[in-house]
Design a protein around this motif. Sequence first.
Motif, PDB file in Angstrom:
ATOM      1  N   HIS A 140      34.246  42.674  26.204  1.00 40.16           N
ATOM      2  CA  HIS A 140      34.779  44.002  26.518  1.00 40.16           C
ATOM      3  C   HIS A 140      36.308  43.971  26.496  1.00 40.16           C
ATOM      4  O   HIS A 140      36.952  44.839  25.894  1.00 40.16           O
ATOM      5  CB  HIS A 140      34.261  44.442  27.884  1.00 40.16           C
ATOM      6  CG  HIS A 140      34.821  45.741  28.361  1.00 40.16           C
ATOM      7  ND1 HIS A 140      34.635  46.199  29.646  1.00 40.16           N
ATOM      8  CD2 HIS A 140      35.579  46.682  27.739  1.00 40.16           C
ATOM      9  CE1 HIS A 140      35.243  47.362  29.784  1.00 40.16           C
ATOM     10  NE2 HIS A 140      35.827  47.677  28.648  1.00 40.16           N
ATOM     11  N   GLY A 141      36.887  42.971  27.146  1.00 35.86           N
ATOM     12  CA  GLY A 141      38.340  42.870  27.193  1.00 35.86           C
ATOM     13  C   GLY A 141      38.954  42.695  25.819  1.00 35.86           C
ATOM     14  O   GLY A 141      39.962  43.335  25.477  1.00 35.86           O
ATOM     15  N   ILE A 142      38.343  41.837  25.001  1.00 37.54           N
ATOM     16  CA  ILE A 142      38.858  41.625  23.648  1.00 37.54           C
ATOM     17  C   ILE A 142      38.684  42.885  22.810  1.00 37.54           C
ATOM     18  O   ILE A 142      39.595  43.301  22.077  1.00 37.54           O
ATOM     19  CB  ILE A 142      38.140  40.433  22.986  1.00 37.54           C
ATOM     20  CG1 ILE A 142      38.466  39.134  23.724  1.00 37.54           C
ATOM     21  CG2 ILE A 142      38.540  40.307  21.516  1.00 37.54           C
ATOM     22  CD1 ILE A 142      37.672  37.940  23.247  1.00 37.54           C
ATOM     23  N   GLY A 143      37.516  43.504  22.913  1.00 35.02           N
ATOM     24  CA  GLY A 143      37.238  44.691  22.112  1.00 35.02           C
ATOM     25  C   GLY A 143      38.192  45.838  22.383  1.00 35.02           C
ATOM     26  O   GLY A 143      38.630  46.523  21.463  1.00 35.02           O
ATOM     27  N   ASN A 144      38.544  46.039  23.650  1.00 30.24           N
ATOM     28  CA  ASN A 144      39.444  47.134  24.000  1.00 30.24           C
ATOM     29  C   ASN A 144      40.895  46.864  23.626  1.00 30.24           C
ATOM     30  O   ASN A 144      41.694  47.793  23.550  1.00 30.24           O
ATOM     31  CB  ASN A 144      39.360  47.421  25.508  1.00 30.24           C
ATOM     32  CG  ASN A 144      38.311  48.466  25.828  1.00 30.24           C
ATOM     33  OD1 ASN A 144      37.225  48.435  25.289  1.00 30.24           O
ATOM     34  ND2 ASN A 144      38.641  49.389  26.723  1.00 30.24           N
ATOM     35  N   THR A 145      41.247  45.607  23.419  1.00 29.71           N
ATOM     36  CA  THR A 145      42.657  45.264  23.215  1.00 29.71           C
ATOM     37  C   THR A 145      42.989  44.740  21.826  1.00 29.71           C
ATOM     38  O   THR A 145      44.162  44.581  21.502  1.00 29.71           O
ATOM     39  CB  THR A 145      43.090  44.193  24.235  1.00 29.71           C
ATOM     40  OG1 THR A 145      42.269  43.013  24.069  1.00 29.71           O
ATOM     41  CG2 THR A 145      42.933  44.695  25.659  1.00 29.71           C
ATOM     42  N   PHE A 146      41.987  44.491  20.978  1.00 27.30           N
ATOM     43  CA  PHE A 146      42.250  43.776  19.726  1.00 27.30           C
ATOM     44  C   PHE A 146      42.352  44.682  18.502  1.00 27.30           C
ATOM     45  O   PHE A 146      42.624  44.204  17.406  1.00 27.30           O
ATOM     46  CB  PHE A 146      41.140  42.741  19.480  1.00 27.30           C
ATOM     47  CG  PHE A 146      41.499  41.697  18.455  1.00 27.30           C
ATOM     48  CD1 PHE A 146      42.431  40.713  18.748  1.00 27.30           C
ATOM     49  CD2 PHE A 146      40.908  41.703  17.199  1.00 27.30           C
ATOM     50  CE1 PHE A 146      42.774  39.756  17.813  1.00 27.30           C
ATOM     51  CE2 PHE A 146      41.246  40.741  16.256  1.00 27.30           C
ATOM     52  CZ  PHE A 146      42.174  39.765  16.566  1.00 27.30           C
ATOM     53  N   ILE A 196      42.210  37.592  27.144  1.00 28.31           N
ATOM     54  CA  ILE A 196      42.483  39.016  26.951  1.00 28.31           C
ATOM     55  C   ILE A 196      43.990  39.280  26.838  1.00 28.31           C
ATOM     56  O   ILE A 196      44.418  40.120  26.036  1.00 28.31           O
ATOM     57  CB  ILE A 196      41.858  39.834  28.090  1.00 28.31           C
ATOM     58  CG1 ILE A 196      40.331  39.661  28.060  1.00 28.31           C
ATOM     59  CG2 ILE A 196      42.204  41.315  27.957  1.00 28.31           C
ATOM     60  CD1 ILE A 196      39.628  40.167  29.293  1.00 28.31           C
ATOM     61  N   LEU A 197      44.794  38.559  27.604  1.00 27.11           N
ATOM     62  CA  LEU A 197      46.250  38.692  27.471  1.00 27.11           C
ATOM     63  C   LEU A 197      46.693  38.274  26.070  1.00 27.11           C
ATOM     64  O   LEU A 197      47.577  38.904  25.475  1.00 27.11           O
ATOM     65  CB  LEU A 197      46.964  37.850  28.536  1.00 27.11           C
ATOM     66  CG  LEU A 197      46.906  38.380  29.970  1.00 27.11           C
ATOM     67  CD1 LEU A 197      47.482  37.354  30.942  1.00 27.11           C
ATOM     68  CD2 LEU A 197      47.651  39.702  30.101  1.00 27.11           C
ATOM     69  N   SER A 198      46.091  37.220  25.537  1.00 27.62           N
ATOM     70  CA  SER A 198      46.405  36.782  24.174  1.00 27.62           C
ATOM     71  C   SER A 198      46.027  37.856  23.167  1.00 27.62           C
ATOM     72  O   SER A 198      46.754  38.121  22.200  1.00 27.62           O
ATOM     73  CB  SER A 198      45.679  35.472  23.848  1.00 27.62           C
ATOM     74  OG  SER A 198      46.041  34.446  24.745  1.00 27.62           O
ATOM     75  N   TYR A 235      37.806  36.059  35.740  1.00 23.06           N
ATOM     76  CA  TYR A 235      38.247  34.680  35.861  1.00 23.06           C
ATOM     77  C   TYR A 235      39.548  34.449  35.094  1.00 23.06           C
ATOM     78  O   TYR A 235      39.920  35.231  34.211  1.00 23.06           O
ATOM     79  CB  TYR A 235      37.150  33.741  35.363  1.00 23.06           C
ATOM     80  CG  TYR A 235      35.858  33.862  36.129  1.00 23.06           C
ATOM     81  CD1 TYR A 235      35.724  33.305  37.401  1.00 23.06           C
ATOM     82  CD2 TYR A 235      34.775  34.570  35.609  1.00 23.06           C
ATOM     83  CE1 TYR A 235      34.539  33.438  38.118  1.00 23.06           C
ATOM     84  CE2 TYR A 235      33.590  34.706  36.313  1.00 23.06           C
ATOM     85  CZ  TYR A 235      33.481  34.140  37.570  1.00 23.06           C
ATOM     86  OH  TYR A 235      32.313  34.269  38.275  1.00 23.06           O
ATOM     87  N   VAL A 236      40.212  33.348  35.441  1.00 22.91           N
ATOM     88  CA  VAL A 236      41.512  33.048  34.841  1.00 22.91           C
ATOM     89  C   VAL A 236      41.396  32.905  33.325  1.00 22.91           C
ATOM     90  O   VAL A 236      42.225  33.419  32.573  1.00 22.91           O
ATOM     91  CB  VAL A 236      42.117  31.772  35.470  1.00 22.91           C
ATOM     92  CG1 VAL A 236      43.398  31.379  34.744  1.00 22.91           C
ATOM     93  CG2 VAL A 236      42.385  31.974  36.959  1.00 22.91           C
ATOM     94  N   TYR A 237      40.381  32.202  32.857  1.00 23.45           N
ATOM     95  CA  TYR A 237      40.249  31.999  31.408  1.00 23.45           C
ATOM     96  C   TYR A 237      40.016  33.318  30.684  1.00 23.45           C
ATOM     97  O   TYR A 237      40.468  33.511  29.537  1.00 23.45           O
ATOM     98  CB  TYR A 237      39.121  31.006  31.113  1.00 23.45           C
ATOM     99  CG  TYR A 237      37.722  31.541  31.256  1.00 23.45           C
ATOM    100  CD1 TYR A 237      37.065  32.167  30.190  1.00 23.45           C
ATOM    101  CD2 TYR A 237      37.036  31.431  32.474  1.00 23.45           C
ATOM    102  CE1 TYR A 237      35.787  32.661  30.329  1.00 23.45           C
ATOM    103  CE2 TYR A 237      35.759  31.929  32.620  1.00 23.45           C
ATOM    104  CZ  TYR A 237      35.126  32.537  31.546  1.00 23.45           C
ATOM    105  OH  TYR A 237      33.856  33.030  31.686  1.00 23.45           O
ATOM    106  N   GLU A 238      39.313  34.256  31.343  1.00 17.89           N
ATOM    107  CA  GLU A 238      39.119  35.574  30.745  1.00 17.89           C
ATOM    108  C   GLU A 238      40.443  36.308  30.639  1.00 17.89           C
ATOM    109  O   GLU A 238      40.729  36.945  29.608  1.00 17.89           O
ATOM    110  CB  GLU A 238      38.138  36.386  31.586  1.00 17.89           C
ATOM    111  CG  GLU A 238      36.715  35.854  31.600  1.00 17.89           C
ATOM    112  CD  GLU A 238      35.812  36.608  32.537  1.00 17.89           C
ATOM    113  OE1 GLU A 238      34.610  36.712  32.242  1.00 17.89           O
ATOM    114  OE2 GLU A 238      36.306  37.096  33.578  1.00 17.89           O
TER     115      GLU A 238
END
Length: 337
Positions: free
Chosen positions: A262-268, A17-19, A10-13
């Motif tokens: 998952h998205g935050i964990g892989n990118t943060f 994750i982009l942030s 979804y857009v909010y996800e």
Amino acid sequence: MAETNRTEVYVYERVVILSSCVLSFFGSLLIICTFARWPDLRTTPRKLLVYLSVTDLLSALSYFYGVLRSFDSDSGDCIAQGAISTFANTSSFFWTVAIAIYLYVYIVKSSQRQANNLVLYFHLISWGVPFAITVAALSLHKIGYDASEVSVGWCWVNIQAEDHVLWMLLTAKIWEFIAYVTLPVLYMLVKIHIHRAHAALSEYRPILTSSPVSHSPSSMADRKLTIIPIIFIMLRMWSTIRFLLLLTDSPAGHNPVLVTLHGIGNTFQGAANCIMFVLLTPSIRSRLVAQLCCRGQDKHGRSESVSQNRASAHTPSHREENTSPQTWENNEGVTCT
């Protein structure tokens, strides 16, 4: 895999994750810049943290592009993004374990020389193995669109490949599982050793209160580096959960909360390391604050100097101020150069 099985991002996800990618990119960059800016920070543990930050920076860039594009099929840029993130991710696993091994040898074994001798092998393994795996995956056309089954918009292992589970293991998950086992063991051994050293030293503390601070390996090493395994596990566990859910064909892997974590964990990870080892490290934080204050004072001082020069042009008899443009001192006594 049919299109109907694609995990919806979804857009909010994507925004969240982009942030996270942006924060991780600048966090990793700040770690690298502080290391380059101040020579006294260039200890071997900090060097290892910089190498880890390079992989986190590459991961953040590749994930940012993948989430922004939100791939829905195989394409050239999908494969390129998947290859970069595969290399960076796998290299991050190796460097995280390398840091734990270095700290174990340096602190528990009390052998700085032996620990430093391992750095060359760390480079060969942490860069060479991920590169070889990525090249093999590319050559066999295993990297591509994965329908966000074990990703969040980006590309990884082609979900259409019959042996996609095997390649998911080879390109990330097997190394992740090894890290889950290795890191806590090494981390606990280091912490136990430090605790025992402190307990032994406390018996002699009344005698040593006026003595110089001990320069033992446990006190010289940057102990905050031991927190890296905790950061690693807390951030990476969500992708592991989704992988296990994929193996069991569970619909829970599509849960929006789990996908977002998952998205935050892989990118943060780059941002988390920056918070712990830059922003929450008093000596480095004070230097950054001093630099910011000095820049502001330098601009203010230059503007005052210009005003004084203009005034002196109209009043030649006015005594000139002997102000050096190179050194400024703020109210807290921090000298800026």
